[in-house]
Design a protein around this motif. Sequence first.
Motif, PDB file in Angstrom:
ATOM      1  N   GLY A   6       0.809  -1.221   0.000  1.00 50.87           N
ATOM      2  CA  GLY A   6       0.000   0.000   0.000  1.00 50.87           C
ATOM      3  C   GLY A   6       0.834   1.259   0.000  1.00 50.87           C
ATOM      4  N   ALA A   7       2.076   1.150   0.504  1.00 56.98           N
ATOM      5  CA  ALA A   7       2.991   2.288   0.514  1.00 56.98           C
ATOM      6  C   ALA A   7       3.812   2.371  -0.771  1.00 56.98           C
ATOM      7  N   GLY A   8       3.514   1.479  -1.718  1.00 53.37           N
ATOM      8  CA  GLY A   8       4.183   1.517  -3.010  1.00 53.37           C
ATOM      9  C   GLY A   8       5.560   0.889  -3.036  1.00 53.37           C
ATOM     10  N   LEU A   9       5.800  -0.085  -2.143  1.00 52.25           N
ATOM     11  CA  LEU A   9       7.119  -0.703  -2.017  1.00 52.25           C
ATOM     12  C   LEU A   9       7.149  -2.112  -2.599  1.00 52.25           C
ATOM     13  N   LEU A  10       8.224  -2.433  -3.295  1.00 55.49           N
ATOM     14  CA  LEU A  10       8.453  -3.801  -3.727  1.00 55.49           C
ATOM     15  C   LEU A  10       8.552  -4.681  -2.490  1.00 55.49           C
ATOM     16  N   THR A  11       7.763  -5.745  -2.433  1.00 62.66           N
ATOM     17  CA  THR A  11       7.663  -6.532  -1.199  1.00 62.66           C
ATOM     18  C   THR A  11       7.860  -8.012  -1.472  1.00 62.66           C
ATOM     19  N   LEU A  12       8.869  -8.585  -0.828  1.00 58.77           N
ATOM     20  CA  LEU A  12       9.091 -10.021  -0.871  1.00 58.77           C
ATOM     21  C   LEU A  12       8.385 -10.651   0.324  1.00 58.77           C
ATOM     22  N   GLN A  13       7.646 -11.715   0.084  1.00 57.30           N
ATOM     23  CA  GLN A  13       6.966 -12.426   1.170  1.00 57.30           C
ATOM     24  C   GLN A  13       7.605 -13.790   1.364  1.00 57.30           C
ATOM     25  N   VAL A  14       8.169 -13.995   2.549  1.00 55.43           N
ATOM     26  CA  VAL A  14       8.797 -15.270   2.877  1.00 55.43           C
ATOM     27  C   VAL A  14       7.960 -16.013   3.911  1.00 55.43           C
ATOM     28  N   HIS A  15       8.152 -17.318   3.936  1.00 57.62           N
ATOM     29  CA  HIS A  15       7.547 -18.164   4.968  1.00 57.62           C
ATOM     30  C   HIS A  15       6.024 -18.073   4.970  1.00 57.62           C
TER      31      HIS A  15
END
Length: 231
Positions: free
Chosen positions: A188-197
Motif C-alpha cells: 500500500g505504501a508503493g514498495l516492492l515486497t518479498l513475502q517469505v515463509h
Amino acid sequence: MSAPTHRTAAALAGRRVWLCDLDGTLVDSAPAHEAAFRTALAEISPGLLGSFEYGAHAGASTRQVVRELGVDPALAERVVGRKQRLYRAYVRDGAVAVLPGARRLLTLLTGRGHAAYLVTSASRESAAGVLRACALSGYFRGVLTADDVPYGKPDPRFYRRACQAWAVDPASAVVLEDSAHGVASAVGAGLLTLQVHGGAPADGAVPVRDLEEIVSLLESETPGTGVDPVG
C-alpha cells in the motif's frame, strides 16, 4: 534460473535499502507470542480464549490484537501488559530463535554496503529484547516499532512513516515480510515486497520460499561474494 526467479532477481537489482520485518520473517517468535497471549487471556479475559487464533493476527501489534479480539476496554491494558511481560520473559529464556538464512542475509547486505532497517509491529522494548537475545542488533541502521507510530500494519502509513523517517526513496527499497498484514502495509505504501515463509501469497507480494533463496538470488548477481555461510 527459472523465469520467475530471474524476474525476482531483476526486480532486486539496484535496490540498496532493505526494510525488514522481524517476527516470522527474521526470527521464529510465533510460538512464544501465542503462548504469551493465551496465558494473558486465560488469566484476565478467559471468555475470549476459545476463539483466539494467533495466526489470524500475525503481523499486528499486541494492542491491535487485543482490540480485534474485543477485550473489555477496562481490561485491555492489563492484557497488553501481561502479554508483553510474558513474551519478554520467553525471549530472555531463549524461546525465540533466528530463522535459517537470516544472519547470512543480513551479513551479505551489510557487506555490500546496503542499508538494512527494521520495521516491526513489536513494541520497542520487545524488539530490543529479541535483537539482543538473537545477536541481531548490529545489522540495522534504524528501528521503527509500534511505539513510534500511531497506526499499525496493515495501514500503509506504517511503511510510509519508515520511508519518511530514514529519507528512503521507495524506488530504491525492498521490503521483507511474512504476514498478510505486513505485505498490505508495504504494498500500500508503493514498495516492492518479498513475502517469505507464507502460505498463499498475499496480494501484491513477490513470493519467495525462504531467506536462503533470497541469499542465492543476491549472490547470483556477483559470483564469489566471499560471504561465510553462517546461516
